[in-house]
Scaffold this active site. Structure first.
Site, PDB file in Angstrom:
ATOM      1  CG  ASN A 137       2.868  -4.846 -10.621  1.00 23.93           C
ATOM      2  OD1 ASN A 137       2.454  -3.654 -11.402  1.00 23.93           O
ATOM      3  ND2 ASN A 137       2.803  -4.453  -9.539  1.00 23.93           N
TER       4      ASN A 137
ATOM      5  CG  PHE B  53       8.607  -4.608   0.040  1.00 26.39           C
ATOM      6  CD1 PHE B  53       7.626  -4.305   0.589  1.00 26.39           C
ATOM      7  CD2 PHE B  53      10.101  -4.599   0.980  1.00 26.39           C
ATOM      8  CE1 PHE B  53       7.454  -4.120   1.751  1.00 26.39           C
ATOM      9  CE2 PHE B  53       9.626  -4.582   2.283  1.00 26.39           C
ATOM     10  CZ  PHE B  53       8.494  -4.358   2.834  1.00 26.39           C
ATOM     11  CD  GLU B  54       4.179  -5.392  -6.072  1.00 24.88           C
ATOM     12  OE1 GLU B  54       3.677  -5.500  -7.219  1.00 24.88           O
ATOM     13  OE2 GLU B  54       3.592  -5.757  -5.300  1.00 24.88           O
ATOM     14  CB  ALA B  55       9.370  -1.618  -6.201  1.00 28.64           C
TER      15      ALA B  55
END
Lengths: 338, 264
Positions: A137, B53-55
């Site tokens: 990501n 959280f990675e978002a």
């Protein structure tokens, strides 16, 4: 110093990306048009398409439906983590690969978190029908960021060791300053970005709520950008807080107001996931992984995509009570006075 | 505290995961059971735990319910900071994340993790036998967070001598300073939680070591279900079964819809 895969550019090279912007009309003009017109005008066969959103959050679903109706060949798709957007494109290829085909994906993750694996990804990958390039990501996000910064590469502290470095075009080098290994990732400059946002004005100034995902970087890195928005608002309203503008107008080529344009995924402030529909789509594709023909998936596409003129026709097939329930579920997540 | 008599394998994983998390630390939370564990920790011994959280969301109170995605709107509400993926991962690179909490399909004795493919790598990379989702942010977290907690369901084929693909680097080949030499930061795998017990990594060899057996399991039963030779801590002990209250909180308060913790 370690050299990995041979380098080649799959979208635009940094010089080509620069040239594309030099030649672009950057005027602040009305970019509203129909989705059909936008897809026809700005996406070409063989393009590298940068997909906005993250897993099933704010994915450009309406745009992917229109792309499926149009038909494209040999696309390269680039994203960090995605679910429904590429599922719809890949499902079209499973139904009829003479109408729609994907050549390659450059990705970190293609699945659905709590809604499980993507049967489309499994079907195409396990049969060797698409070229794979695995990243993480952060790798994909940083590649778009490098593209948006006008740089040919970006150093990151991954991928290091493991098998990702030998699945992609990263190069691991000794840092000239610390002497320690560092990964260099080639920039990603897609030909076209497809992005759904919360609000935009007719010039393409965009406001994003919830996670920004990597949307601004993808739009700024790409040669062209198609925007769908939940709400088209006045330029005056958008510019009343300039710091909230996530994507500025010169990066945008088309603006289309499409309420529910990320449905059945989630769009912050507007609607929560429709998990039942995600499962319905997956059930139609999953049987193909077990060797069954494309009948069920074809029936899905005929009903929801080919059988309708526009995304409104897709939405019309959901009961109003369901659309309201998904809106209400999201309203609970971000309580506001009416 | 009365012990639960009907807890499930996933519920004991959640309780074990929650107990490993420390109050007032920043934890990068992956999707699935790690989210449930982080919520349980926050509601019990670690109210000051800061989930990331990675978002993009940093430190949300998670009062509007269990997120079912790391980009879920529920991670954004009340967050102190919420940008996008680059901002979140830049924080881990910089050293803001004390822990990361991830899952995978296959793990080896050095805590390396596979979530990419089943099949022959590199020969069969373009035609995997089973194509899994891919790294997502797991390999970034494994490379740059300070300590990694892994969740892997215990199964002989999933605890392999040699992984079919290494997605998220752990202690690599276990050699001294392997992670540093490869250019990584962070101390690497810290705990592994499975359906059978809890493991750490022995300091010298970096090999997986059994520290707690779950009720009903023994050192022998766990070794018999592991595809490589486990080290066993001198003071290996049985992990206390979840309490009725912990199980009630998971079922009624945290994951009432069974999004990640299945009832069966």
């Amino acid at each position: 110093m370690e050299n990995n895969a041979e380098m080649y550019w799959t979208g635009l090279s940094p010089d080509e990306a620069r040239e594309a912007l030099v030649n672009k009309d950057k005027s602040m003009r009305d970019k509203r048009m129909s989705l059909k017109e936008a897809v026809d005008k700005f996406i070409k066969d063989g393009d590298n398409v940068g997909v906005g959103g993250f897993v099933n959050i704010r994915q450009p679903i309406a745009i992917t439906h229109e792309m499926v109706r149009h038909g494209f060949k040999d696309l390269t798709l680039s994203w960090q983590s995605a679910g429904l957007g590429p599922d719809y494109l890949a499902g079209a290829m499973m139904v009829d690969d003479s109408h729609f085909s994907i050549k390659r994906v450059e990705i970190a993750y293609w699945a659905h978190e709590s809604f499980g694996l993507s049967p489309m990804f499994r079907y195409l990958a396990e049969r060797g029908k698409i070229e794979l390039e695995d990243w993480s990501n952060y790798n994909m996000s940083a590649r778009f960021k490098a593209g948006s910064m006008g740089l040919p590469f970006i150093p990151t502290r991954g991928p290091m060791a493991g098998d990702i470095p030998s699945s992609c075009r990263t190069k691991i080098m000794d840092c000239p300053f610390t002497g320690r290994p560092i990964a260099l990732l080639p920039a990603s400059n897609p030909d076209v970005a497809i992005i759904h946002v919360n609000a935009a004005d007719k010039y393409g100034n965009c406001i994003i709520r919830g996670t920004d995902c990597t949307c601004a970087e993808i739009a700024m890195a790409s040669a062209r950008t198609i925007i769908t928005c939940e709400q088209l608002v006045s330029h005056e309203l958008i510019t009343s807080s300039p710091k909230e503008v996530g994507i500025p107008f010169p990066a945008v080529d088309a603006v289309v107001e499409v309420p529910y344009g990320a449905y059945p995924g989630l769009c912050r402030r507007h609607y929560y996931f429709n998990g039942d529909h995600i499962r319905e789509l997956h059930a139609a594709a999953a049987v193909m992984c077990k060797g069954e023909p494309a009948d069920k998936l074809k029936a899905y596409y005929d009903k929801y995509i080919f059988g309708v003129e526009s995304f409104e026709g897709f939405l019309e097939q959901f009961p109003l009570s369901k659309l309201l329930a998904d809106q209400k579920a999201e309203a609970y997540n971000c309580e506001r006075l009416a | 505290m009365t012990a639960s008599t009907d807890y499930t394998a996933q519920e004991i994983i959640v309780v074990a995961g929650a107990k490993i998390l420390e109050n007032n630390k920043i934890v990068f939370v992956g999707t699935g059971l790690p989210m449930v564990a982080a919520l349980l920790a926050k509601r019990t011994h670690a109210p000051g735990l800061i989930p990331v959280f990675e978002a993009g969301a940093v430190g949300p109170p998670l009062e509007v319910g269990l997120p079912i995605s790391v980009g879920d709107s529920k991670t954004i509400t009340g967050a102190c900071y919420a940008k996008g993926l680059n901002a979140a991962f830049e924080m881990t690179q910089r050293g803001f994340a004390d822990f990361d909490f991830i899952g995978g399909a296959e793990v080896d004795m050095y805590g390396n993790l596979n979530s990419t493919m089943i099949g022959d790598f590199p020969g069969g990379y373009q035609t995997p036998k089973v194509r899994l989702p891919g790294s997502g942010g797991a390999s970034d977290m494994a490379a740059s967070c300070e300590r990694t907690i892994l969740i892997v369901p215990h199964d002989k084929r999933k605890f392999s001598e040699k992984l079919q693909y290494v997605t998220s680097p752990g202690h690599l080949d276990g050699s001294p300073n392997a992670r540093f030499k490869a250019g990584m930061q962070g101390k690497g795998p810290y705990r592994v939680i499975t359906t059978k017990g809890i493991f750490d990594f022995e300091e010298e060899s970096k090999r997986m070591r059994l520290i707690h057996t779950f009720p009903g399991e023994t050192v022998e039963s766990i070794q018999a279900n592991t595809g490589f030779e486990l080290l066993v801590a001198d003071n290996v002990s049985e992990f206390t079964a979840p309490t009725q209250e912990e199980v009630r909180m998971i079922r009624e308060d945290i994951d009432p819809n069974g999004a990640f913790v299945k009832r069966a």
